[in-house]
Scaffold this motif. Structure first.
Motif, mmCIF file in Angstrom:
data_model
loop_
_atom_site.group_PDB
_atom_site.id
_atom_site.type_symbol
_atom_site.label_atom_id
_atom_site.label_comp_id
_atom_site.label_asym_id
_atom_site.label_seq_id
_atom_site.Cartn_x
_atom_site.Cartn_y
_atom_site.Cartn_z
ATOM 1 N N SER A 84 49.430 26.733 -71.578
ATOM 2 C CA SER A 84 48.471 27.112 -70.542
ATOM 3 C C SER A 84 47.604 28.326 -70.897
ATOM 4 O O SER A 84 46.395 28.307 -70.619
ATOM 5 N N PRO A 85 48.129 29.397 -71.519
ATOM 6 C CA PRO A 85 47.232 30.505 -71.856
ATOM 7 C C PRO A 85 46.118 30.107 -72.826
ATOM 8 O O PRO A 85 44.981 30.579 -72.690
ATOM 9 N N LYS A 86 46.445 29.250 -73.778
ATOM 10 C CA LYS A 86 45.426 28.788 -74.726
ATOM 11 C C LYS A 86 44.371 27.959 -74.004
ATOM 12 O O LYS A 86 43.156 28.148 -74.189
ATOM 13 N N HIS A 87 44.810 27.029 -73.168
ATOM 14 C CA HIS A 87 43.858 26.194 -72.451
ATOM 15 C C HIS A 87 42.970 27.036 -71.533
ATOM 16 O O HIS A 87 41.743 26.843 -71.500
ATOM 17 N N GLU A 88 43.586 27.967 -70.822
ATOM 18 C CA GLU A 88 42.808 28.775 -69.880
ATOM 19 C C GLU A 88 41.834 29.699 -70.604
ATOM 20 O O GLU A 88 40.721 29.941 -70.113
ATOM 21 N N ALA A 89 42.229 30.195 -71.766
ATOM 22 C CA ALA A 89 41.307 31.010 -72.554
ATOM 23 C C ALA A 89 40.089 30.182 -72.964
ATOM 24 O O ALA A 89 38.952 30.672 -72.928
ATOM 25 N N ASP A 90 40.308 28.921 -73.353
ATOM 26 C CA ASP A 90 39.182 28.033 -73.690
ATOM 27 C C ASP A 90 38.253 27.856 -72.493
ATOM 28 O O ASP A 90 37.021 27.882 -72.627
ATOM 29 N N VAL A 91 38.843 27.667 -71.317
ATOM 30 C CA VAL A 91 38.057 27.500 -70.092
ATOM 31 C C VAL A 91 37.218 28.750 -69.824
ATOM 32 O O VAL A 91 36.024 28.670 -69.492
ATOM 33 N N ILE A 92 37.833 29.915 -69.970
ATOM 34 C CA ILE A 92 37.136 31.166 -69.681
ATOM 35 C C ILE A 92 36.050 31.444 -70.719
ATOM 36 O O ILE A 92 34.966 31.949 -70.381
ATOM 37 N N ILE A 93 36.317 31.104 -71.958
ATOM 38 C CA ILE A 93 35.289 31.269 -72.992
ATOM 39 C C ILE A 93 34.061 30.430 -72.659
ATOM 40 O O ILE A 93 32.918 30.900 -72.774
ATOM 41 N N ASP A 94 34.275 29.195 -72.224
ATOM 42 C CA ASP A 94 33.145 28.358 -71.798
ATOM 43 C C ASP A 94 32.449 28.952 -70.572
ATOM 44 O O ASP A 94 31.219 28.887 -70.447
ATOM 45 N N TYR A 95 33.231 29.534 -69.670
ATOM 46 C CA TYR A 95 32.661 30.153 -68.469
ATOM 47 C C TYR A 95 31.769 31.329 -68.862
ATOM 48 O O TYR A 95 30.657 31.483 -68.340
ATOM 49 N N ILE A 96 32.254 32.151 -69.763
ATOM 50 C CA ILE A 96 31.465 33.302 -70.209
ATOM 51 C C ILE A 96 30.186 32.834 -70.897
ATOM 52 O O ILE A 96 29.099 33.383 -70.677
ATOM 53 N N LYS A 97 30.316 31.785 -71.727
ATOM 54 C CA LYS A 97 29.147 31.227 -72.415
ATOM 55 C C LYS A 97 28.275 30.397 -71.474
ATOM 56 O O LYS A 97 27.147 30.051 -71.825
ATOM 57 N N ASN A 98 28.822 30.062 -70.323
ATOM 58 C CA ASN A 98 28.128 29.269 -69.312
ATOM 59 C C ASN A 98 27.761 27.882 -69.853
ATOM 60 O O ASN A 98 26.615 27.439 -69.785
ATOM 61 N N LYS A 99 28.787 27.192 -70.348
ATOM 62 C CA LYS A 99 28.553 25.878 -70.935
ATOM 63 C C LYS A 99 29.518 24.855 -70.353
ATOM 64 O O LYS A 99 30.561 25.198 -69.780
ATOM 65 N N GLY A 100 29.180 23.598 -70.483
ATOM 66 C CA GLY A 100 30.027 22.516 -69.994
ATOM 67 C C GLY A 100 30.148 22.528 -68.485
ATOM 68 O O GLY A 100 29.206 22.873 -67.766
ATOM 69 N N GLN A 101 31.340 22.170 -67.990
ATOM 70 C CA GLN A 101 31.549 22.147 -66.539
ATOM 71 C C GLN A 101 31.969 23.518 -66.016
ATOM 72 O O GLN A 101 32.031 23.737 -64.805
ATOM 73 N N ASN A 102 32.243 24.429 -66.934
ATOM 74 C CA ASN A 102 32.753 25.746 -66.539
ATOM 75 C C ASN A 102 31.595 26.722 -66.382
ATOM 76 O O ASN A 102 31.484 27.716 -67.094
ATOM 77 N N THR A 103 30.723 26.436 -65.445
ATOM 78 C CA THR A 103 29.473 27.170 -65.341
ATOM 79 C C THR A 103 29.470 28.140 -64.168
ATOM 80 O O THR A 103 30.265 28.044 -63.242
ATOM 81 N N ARG A 104 28.532 29.056 -64.256
ATOM 82 C CA ARG A 104 28.311 30.062 -63.224
ATOM 83 C C ARG A 104 26.815 30.278 -63.077
ATOM 84 O O ARG A 104 26.019 29.807 -63.895
ATOM 85 N N ASP A 105 26.426 31.000 -62.041
ATOM 86 C CA ASP A 105 25.025 31.342 -61.826
ATOM 87 C C ASP A 105 24.720 32.583 -62.666
ATOM 88 O O ASP A 105 25.133 33.689 -62.321
ATOM 89 N N ASP A 106 24.020 32.391 -63.787
ATOM 90 C CA ASP A 106 23.825 33.524 -64.690
ATOM 91 C C ASP A 106 22.765 34.507 -64.196
ATOM 92 O O ASP A 106 22.478 35.499 -64.870
ATOM 93 N N SER A 107 22.210 34.255 -63.009
ATOM 94 C CA SER A 107 21.327 35.253 -62.407
ATOM 95 C C SER A 107 22.127 36.294 -61.632
ATOM 96 O O SER A 107 21.577 37.284 -61.159
ATOM 97 N N LYS A 108 23.427 36.061 -61.520
ATOM 98 C CA LYS A 108 24.310 36.969 -60.800
ATOM 99 C C LYS A 108 25.351 37.556 -61.750
ATOM 100 O O LYS A 108 25.734 36.920 -62.737
ATOM 101 N N PRO A 109 25.865 38.743 -61.451
ATOM 102 C CA PRO A 109 27.037 39.224 -62.192
ATOM 103 C C PRO A 109 28.243 38.373 -61.823
ATOM 104 O O PRO A 109 28.303 37.802 -60.729
ATOM 105 N N PHE A 110 29.208 38.281 -62.728
ATOM 106 C CA PHE A 110 30.399 37.493 -62.419
ATOM 107 C C PHE A 110 31.608 38.390 -62.201
ATOM 108 O O PHE A 110 31.698 39.506 -62.728
#
Length: 503
Positions: free
Chosen positions: A202-228
């Motif tokens: 789980s830590p490895k998988h979640e780190a992958d998810v968070i890396i995508d979130y930070i990069k704002n790619k795939g389904q793990n996206t955020r509004d990059d006009s806002k701070p996270f």
């Protein structure tokens, strides 16, 4: 005349714009320069197991580096060292008898409504109100699911509906599910039956998810006009300890126990009858320490590596300088100390947790502080550091320590409270106080017998000698401080204590 009309018109338009801006909802405010937040709290990670502290022989190079680049705080206290009560205090900023989470969330506690309340104005609610894109990854453990009729099975895992997530926009989470090698998650808008299963640590998988979130790619996206503001609750090093990849065991597997269990209070063979009154103490299980201390340390090393990957991504994306990174934990792990396993007791192995904070823009590197920090301090402190102050509840139990951390100014807390509460009984259990020098605890057992414990943590860092009734001046001073604090916090336990003492 035409110029006058034009001036009046322009004045009207300007006034209208000012009025609209001033009336705009807070989530539309300008947050262009606001810092991000990455709050990481591995489960059951004691402060002694951070390598830089030079206590347990644990390899944590990435966390050590964070500490060198930021501030290392040595007296962060898990006031109620148990998963769900900590999490509820973290999210609500108030104490357990005020947020309804008095014990670990599971189906046995459903009848007590032992869950994060929809009505609680919480950490994430305030973040969102102030223009943040908020995300949660990993273990939540804040919902007591309903029991299954005609079955004695205790249900621990729970689905949290979107309307009960307190504004978290990105959701990659579960209740509590300890199959670390085969975790599962509910992702964003997934329905309860749409659980996503993973065959990976789980830590490895979640780190992958968070890396995508930070990069704002795939389904793990955020509004990059806002701070996270991203909360990452890593389940390991919580047991089952054996669920750890083999490569992380290399540094520990050939070391004898005497090189791993270094604490002078480790007692693997002795009886713990003196603590039989404490329903939260995990007694007679120290064989687990002998069997799994290597696994526990290996898990921490594995989690450290995944944290390192995430921090590296922040740096590569140019986000590290303006991101507040916090490493802490919900509670520690006894691992054989005082003949105990697990947590939920007043000893340092359970209540003293890591607290490392890094913010290159505002916090000078290489600082070590002995500040006392309580769980309820975290919400007001970080919200003020972020400038996300609109809508902070006025009735929080914690203290804003942002000025203390940022510039060394402000009142330093001189105490932190300790709680143990029985399920569904706010006035039950034990209360204690931790200062920089002492730990003082008053316990009330199921038979209403009162006991007191006093430890000098400077002269006796292993808390081997109970000094209650031996140092009455210190004991009386600490008792007065404890009871004044409980009275200020309107703790119902005080009435219980009064009734028991008079009987």
């Amino acid at each position: 005349m035409r110029c006058l009309k034009k001036s009046i018109y322009l004045f009207f338009i300007k006034s209208l714009v000012i009025a609209l801006v001033s009336c705009a909802p807070s989530h539309e405010k300008n947050t262009a320069n606001a810092p991000n937040l990455l709050f990481i709290f591995p489960d059951q990670f004691r402060n002694a197991a951070v390598g830089i502290n030079k206590q347990d022989p644990v390899y944590t190079p990435h966390i050590n580096q964070l500490a060198k680049e930021g501030m290392l705080i040595s007296n962060a206290i898990s006031n109620f060292p148990l998963c769900s009560p900590y999490r509820a205090m973290l999210m609500t900023g108030v104490l357990p008898y005020r947020n309804s989470v008095l014990s670990n969330a599971n189906s046995n506690r459903y009848k007590y409504n032992n869950s994060w309340q929809k009505s609680d104005i919480s950490f994430s609610d305030v973040l969102v109100k102030n223009g943040y894109d908020a995300g949660y990854v990993g273990k939540l453990h804040l919902t007591s699911p309903p029991p299954i009729a005609d079955k004695d099975t205790v249900i621990w895992d729970a689905y949290t509906p979107k309307e009960e997530r307190h504004g978290f926009n990105f959701w990659y989470s579960y209740g509590t599910f300890d199959q670390h090698n085969k975790p599962h998650y509910w992702i964003n808008d997934a329905k309860e039956e749409e659980v996503f299963e993973v065959n990976e640590w789980s830590p490895k998988h979640e780190a992958d998810v968070i890396i995508d979130y930070i990069k704002n790619k795939g389904q793990n996206t955020r509004d990059d006009s806002k701070p996270f503001a991203l909360f990452w609750s890593v389940n390991p090093p919580h047991p089952p300890y054996q669920y750890v990849p083999e490569n992380y065991l290399e540094a520990y597997k050939n070391k004898p126990l005497k090189e791993l269990l270094l604490r002078k209070n480790v007692n693997l063979k002795g009886k713990t009858d003196a603590l039989a009154f404490h329903n939260g103490a995990t007694r007679n299980r120290t064989a687990l320490a002998e069997k799994h201390v290597r696994d526990y340390f290996a898990m921490i090393t594995g989690v450290d590596e995944q944290i390192g990957r995430v921090i590296k991504t922040l740096e590569e994306q140019g986000l590290a300088d303006n991101t507040i990174v916090v490493i802490t934990s919900d509670h520690g792990e006894m691992m054989g100390s005082h003949g105990l396993m697990s947590k939920n007791v007043w000893y340092e192995e359970a209540i003293n947790v890591p607290f490392i904070i890094k913010w290159p823009k505002k916090i000078a590197a290489g600082q070590k502080k002995d500040y006392l920090i309580s769980v309820t301090d975290i919400m007001p402190t970080l919200l003020n550091m972020l400038g996300a102050t609109d809508g902070i509840p006025l009735n929080l139990d914690g203290q804003d320590l942002s000025s203390l951390i940022l510039n060394g100014q402000g009142q330093k807390p001189d105490t932190a409270l300790y709680y143990y509460i029985e399920e569904g009984k706010p006035a039950s259990g034990h209360r204690g106080i931790r200062t920089k020098t002492h730990t003082y605890v008053v316990t009330i057992d199921d038979n209403d017998q009162v006991r007191t414990l006093l430890f000098d943590n400077i002269k006796d860092p292993w808390q081997l000698y109970n000094l209650a009734d031996q140092q009455k001046d210190i004991e009386n001073t600490l008792k007065k401080q404890l009871f004044q604090s409980l009275k200020k916090k309107k703790d119902p336990w005080l009435l219980h204590y009064k009734q028991v003492s008079q009987s």
